[in-house]
Enzyme design. Structure first.
Site, mmCIF file in Angstrom:
data_model
loop_
_atom_site.group_PDB
_atom_site.id
_atom_site.type_symbol
_atom_site.label_atom_id
_atom_site.label_comp_id
_atom_site.label_asym_id
_atom_site.label_seq_id
_atom_site.Cartn_x
_atom_site.Cartn_y
_atom_site.Cartn_z
ATOM 1 N N HIS A 27 30.133 37.592 12.488
ATOM 2 C CA HIS A 27 31.545 37.609 13.092
ATOM 3 C C HIS A 27 31.577 36.558 14.303
ATOM 4 O O HIS A 27 32.628 36.738 14.636
ATOM 5 C CB HIS A 27 32.268 39.006 13.403
ATOM 6 C CG HIS A 27 32.197 39.911 12.137
ATOM 7 N ND1 HIS A 27 33.294 39.629 10.946
ATOM 8 C CD2 HIS A 27 31.381 40.981 11.905
ATOM 9 C CE1 HIS A 27 32.780 40.368 10.210
ATOM 10 N NE2 HIS A 27 32.027 41.253 10.681
ATOM 11 N N LYS A 37 19.581 43.208 32.336
ATOM 12 C CA LYS A 37 18.279 43.169 33.234
ATOM 13 C C LYS A 37 17.737 41.704 33.347
ATOM 14 O O LYS A 37 17.440 41.107 34.286
ATOM 15 C CB LYS A 37 17.299 44.066 32.945
ATOM 16 C CG LYS A 37 17.254 45.602 33.188
ATOM 17 C CD LYS A 37 17.087 45.716 34.747
ATOM 18 C CE LYS A 37 17.918 46.698 35.340
ATOM 19 N NZ LYS A 37 19.235 46.817 35.330
ATOM 20 N N GLU A 96 20.365 39.423 35.169
ATOM 21 C CA GLU A 96 20.188 39.889 36.644
ATOM 22 C C GLU A 96 18.816 39.212 37.290
ATOM 23 O O GLU A 96 18.832 38.494 38.390
ATOM 24 C CB GLU A 96 19.940 41.360 36.795
ATOM 25 C CG GLU A 96 21.204 42.082 36.909
ATOM 26 C CD GLU A 96 21.373 43.500 37.037
ATOM 27 O OE1 GLU A 96 22.193 44.090 37.399
ATOM 28 O OE2 GLU A 96 20.063 44.049 36.472
ATOM 29 N N ARG A 121 19.804 46.985 49.626
ATOM 30 C CA ARG A 121 21.262 46.937 49.200
ATOM 31 C C ARG A 121 21.798 45.558 48.686
ATOM 32 O O ARG A 121 22.661 45.186 48.295
ATOM 33 C CB ARG A 121 22.326 47.481 50.451
ATOM 34 C CG ARG A 121 22.225 48.660 50.742
ATOM 35 C CD ARG A 121 22.541 49.066 52.039
ATOM 36 N NE ARG A 121 24.082 49.121 52.062
ATOM 37 C CZ ARG A 121 24.905 50.055 51.883
ATOM 38 N NH1 ARG A 121 24.254 51.482 51.514
ATOM 39 N NH2 ARG A 121 26.155 49.954 51.913
ATOM 40 N N CYS A 128 26.881 45.095 52.197
ATOM 41 C CA CYS A 128 26.632 44.924 53.495
ATOM 42 C C CYS A 128 26.188 46.440 54.163
ATOM 43 O O CYS A 128 26.439 47.210 53.829
ATOM 44 C CB CYS A 128 27.955 44.714 54.077
ATOM 45 S SG CYS A 128 28.517 42.990 53.461
ATOM 46 N N ASN A 172 31.819 46.569 57.609
ATOM 47 C CA ASN A 172 31.765 46.560 55.953
ATOM 48 C C ASN A 172 33.113 46.789 55.526
ATOM 49 O O ASN A 172 34.005 47.541 55.934
ATOM 50 C CB ASN A 172 30.686 47.695 55.320
ATOM 51 C CG ASN A 172 29.399 47.516 55.940
ATOM 52 O OD1 ASN A 172 28.901 46.666 56.385
ATOM 53 N ND2 ASN A 172 28.616 48.452 55.541
ATOM 54 N N GLY A 173 33.351 46.226 54.090
ATOM 55 C CA GLY A 173 34.768 46.522 53.485
ATOM 56 C C GLY A 173 35.542 45.132 53.566
ATOM 57 O O GLY A 173 34.818 44.051 53.614
ATOM 58 N N LYS A 175 22.776 46.137 45.913
ATOM 59 C CA LYS A 175 22.415 47.254 45.359
ATOM 60 C C LYS A 175 23.583 48.394 45.386
ATOM 61 O O LYS A 175 23.769 49.070 44.334
ATOM 62 C CB LYS A 175 21.116 47.819 46.051
ATOM 63 C CG LYS A 175 20.701 49.021 45.397
ATOM 64 C CD LYS A 175 20.016 49.071 44.256
ATOM 65 C CE LYS A 175 19.272 50.141 43.906
ATOM 66 N NZ LYS A 175 18.672 49.960 42.743
ATOM 67 N N GLU A 192 21.616 46.841 28.319
ATOM 68 C CA GLU A 192 20.757 47.080 29.560
ATOM 69 C C GLU A 192 19.890 46.191 29.517
ATOM 70 O O GLU A 192 19.507 45.346 30.536
ATOM 71 C CB GLU A 192 20.221 48.610 29.696
ATOM 72 C CG GLU A 192 19.499 48.715 30.990
ATOM 73 C CD GLU A 192 20.127 48.680 32.185
ATOM 74 O OE1 GLU A 192 19.554 48.635 33.153
ATOM 75 O OE2 GLU A 192 21.464 48.530 32.098
ATOM 76 N N TRP A 200 26.545 40.624 53.039
ATOM 77 C CA TRP A 200 26.835 40.107 51.623
ATOM 78 C C TRP A 200 27.938 39.297 51.422
ATOM 79 O O TRP A 200 28.967 39.945 51.590
ATOM 80 C CB TRP A 200 26.698 41.169 50.499
ATOM 81 C CG TRP A 200 26.458 40.842 49.145
ATOM 82 C CD1 TRP A 200 25.396 40.413 48.389
ATOM 83 C CD2 TRP A 200 27.624 40.749 48.166
ATOM 84 N NE1 TRP A 200 25.875 40.138 47.012
ATOM 85 C CE2 TRP A 200 27.095 40.064 46.984
ATOM 86 C CE3 TRP A 200 28.875 40.794 48.255
ATOM 87 C CZ2 TRP A 200 27.779 39.936 45.680
ATOM 88 C CZ3 TRP A 200 29.733 40.886 47.066
ATOM 89 C CH2 TRP A 200 29.147 40.306 45.794
#
Length: 595
Positions: free
Chosen positions: A502, A483, A486, A27, A2, A103-104, A590, A479, A77
């Site tokens: 295994h 990616k 995402e 963000r 947010c 925000n929060g 973000k 990574e 968000w």
């Protein structure tokens, strides 16, 4: 996550609000809205579940009184309640006197909501932020002063907040912060508050960051409070961040641009830190105490970068290193003479901030690696290494990953030299290898752009992907899988190659894509043969002879860093072929400022 913007300006506030909200788009968000005072003194509240561009169209369609020079805005968000226009900020109280962006997380929102409902308040959303509006409404019945009312309304809250409150008719704006970032600035254009300097950097030269418990009216020097008591305003910081490189400059998306920027970003980090590595000066200048063990703390891509740094410290210095997922740090036991290394692209990651805020015996020193020198993490740390990556707009990290690794390797090698654990002559050789990275990354971009897209086009029907590696290659496999999931929303997992037999080998069938990060580990060939024997499709990233030959120095202690380029291009190309938004993946943000 947010984003907040508030302003009192001489020109129409909506122009500043829309520009700032666009700066906050990186963000990640799912709705956006503004509340702006009109020339008649009323407040126009305009919201949409679309992008900022859609909000701009709503503003153009506004037929009410002219919008004036005071307003607040927000990108949301979703946490409490789905992404709907009614749940979008700004929220209001029962009377419409108060508009608020937040925000929060208000952790005791349900309990407060119940009490407020019993006393006659009407709630129109399930969003925790609306609770604060009604608390302020009650306090305004006791004190007509907005600043006092906001201060009193914050007292029963539990959790985190950065908020801006706009009062109808008076046009007063009060902002407050607790465990969530917010800054204020007084300029010749007017007064601004924002959750991120990126939102207002075009207009602001100096700013002040609110500390926990502070409340301030957005009206020049008026009304700075901390924990209910008048306080001296903090020292202003300089805004040195511009936005010339935050434009697309002909690219179709920010991810493509930021992939291409990685060689230059790597060179920039090395230019800043390179001369202080082999002589130990980089470490000595930080002023941190000697350490015998390291704790690496991070989330997501930053955690993968931390894995690379952990490998370097263990291999070169022989030091024990613990590797902590920030959201699981509460049970960690930190031994004496431990250095905590916290890594966060934004420096506002709530899980990381909470991990380093917990009380620990002996108060171990904290070193931060972040791309935001003005962030909460940077202010809390005992020393800071900046990534120098520049603005990164795409939600999925690219160049910040590379810069985190190089900055982290630089400071850790310097520390090992300074503490006598690594000969300066060997460190000088490592610095030479590091200085070759920009050219190696540039070459990897050229090769990967030619070879990866045709492969990605053939994999659009694949339902899942496996990434494997050994040793120093494993963080890059992690990574690469991150990616791909995402951006493409396809299942992707990484495994140490030796773990296939295994359990994960059961996932391999005819045509299953298996991406191999080949760092020339002699045992890796056997694992690849196991996959091939079961019909898996091997896509190897490694030295000459690989499917995508981009690796030169495969024995570097930081591992096959160039492999990240084809991994990013694979994820992006596949995502575009599937019609995804590579800059703003669904459900992601973000800067993750909630737990």
């Amino acid at each position: 996550m947010c984003g907040i913007i508030a302003c009192r300006t001489h020109a129409p506030a909506i122009d500043y609000l829309l520009t700032a909200l666009r700066r906050l788009e990186y963000r990640g968000y799912d709705s956006v809205g503004v509340a702006v005072q009109t020339t008649s003194g009323d407040v126009a509240r305009l919201r949409t579940v679309g992008r900022v561009g859609a909000l701009g169209r709503v503003v153009r369609d506004w037929t009410g009184p002219e919008l004036d020079g005071v307003g607040i805005g927000h990108t949301r968000w979703a946490t409490h309640g789905p992404a709907t226009e009614s749940n979008a900020h700004p929220h209001m109280d029962c009377t419409g006197r108060i508009s608020l962006v937040h925000n929060g997380i208000i952790e005791n929102a349900d309990r407060l909501r119940h009490a407020l409902t019993m006393s006659g308040h009407r709630f129109v959303t399930t969003v925790d932020s609306e609770v604060v509006c009604h608390l302020i409404e009650d306090q305004l019945k006791i004190s007509a002063d907005l600043l006092d009312a906001v201060q009193a309304a914050l007292t029963p809250l539990e959790g985190s907040w950065a908020l801006a409150v706009l009062e109808e008719q008076t046009g007063r704006v009060v902002v407050a912060a607790q465990r969530s970032p917010l800054l204020v600035a007084h300029t010749s254009l007017g007064d601004f508050a924002a959750s991120d300097i990126a939102a207002v950097a075009d207009w602001v030269d100096e700013f002040r960051v609110l500390e926990d418990g502070e409340v301030v009216e957005l009206a020049g020097t008026n009304g700075w409070h901390k924990h209910g008591v008048g306080a001296v305003a903090p020292v202003m910081g300089r805004c040195i961040r511009g936005h010339g490189d935050a434009d697309l400059n002909g690219y179709s998306d920010y991810m493509a641009k930021e992939i291409d920027e990685q060689p230059a970003a790597a060179a920039r980090v090395l230019d800043e830190f390179g001369d202080g590595i082999a002589n130990g000066a980089l470490w000595n200048d930080l002023g941190l105490a000697p350490f015998d063990r390291l704790q690496v703390i991070g989330c997501g891509t930053s955690l993968n970068a931390g894995h690379v740094i952990r490998n370097v410290v263990r291999r070169l210095g022989g030091l024990p290193v613990t590797f902590t997922v920030a959201s699981e740090a509460a049970e960690d036991i930190v031994e004496p003479r431990t250095l905590r290394l916290a890594i966060s692209q934004s420096g506002e990651t709530a899980d990381v901030l909470n991990a380093v805020a917990s009380a620990m015996a002996g108060d171990p020193p904290l070193l931060a690696i972040t791309n935001n020198s003005h962030s909460t993490l940077a202010r809390r740390a005992d020393a800071v290494m900046t990534c120098a990556a520049g603005p990164e707009i795409g939600v999925a990290a690219t160049k910040t990953f590379v810069c985190q690794i190089i900055a982290g390797v630089a400071v850790m090698v310097s520390a090992l030299v300074a503490t006598g654990r690594l000969p300066a002559t060997y460190a000088a050789q490592l610095v030479d290898d590091l200085r070759r990275l920009p050219d190696q990354l540039a070459a990897a971009v050229t090769v990967a752009k030619c070879l990866v897209p045709p492969i990605a086009e053939e994999l659009t029907t694949a339902s899942g992907f496996i990434f494997i590696a050994r040793g120093t290659g494993l963080p890059y496999a992690a990574e690469g899988a991150l990616k791909l999931k995402e951006l493409s929303y396809r299942w992707a997992e990484h495994y140490p190659a030796g773990e296939l037999k295994h359990g994960p080998l059961a996932l391999i069938g005819t045509g299953t894509p298996v991406v191999v990060i080949d760092n020339a580990d002699p045992k890796l060939a056997t694992n690849v043969a196991e996959v091939t024997a079961r019909g898996g499709r091997i896509i190897s990233i490694g030295p000459a002879g690989s499917t995508i030959p981009v690796l030169g120095n495969v024995v570097a202690p930081w591992g096959p860093l160039e492999s990240v380029i084809p991994l990013q291009i694979l994820a992006r190309t596949l995502a575009l072929a599937l019609g995804r938004d590579v800059d703003k993946p669904r459900n992601l943000a973000k800067s993750v400022t909630v737990e």
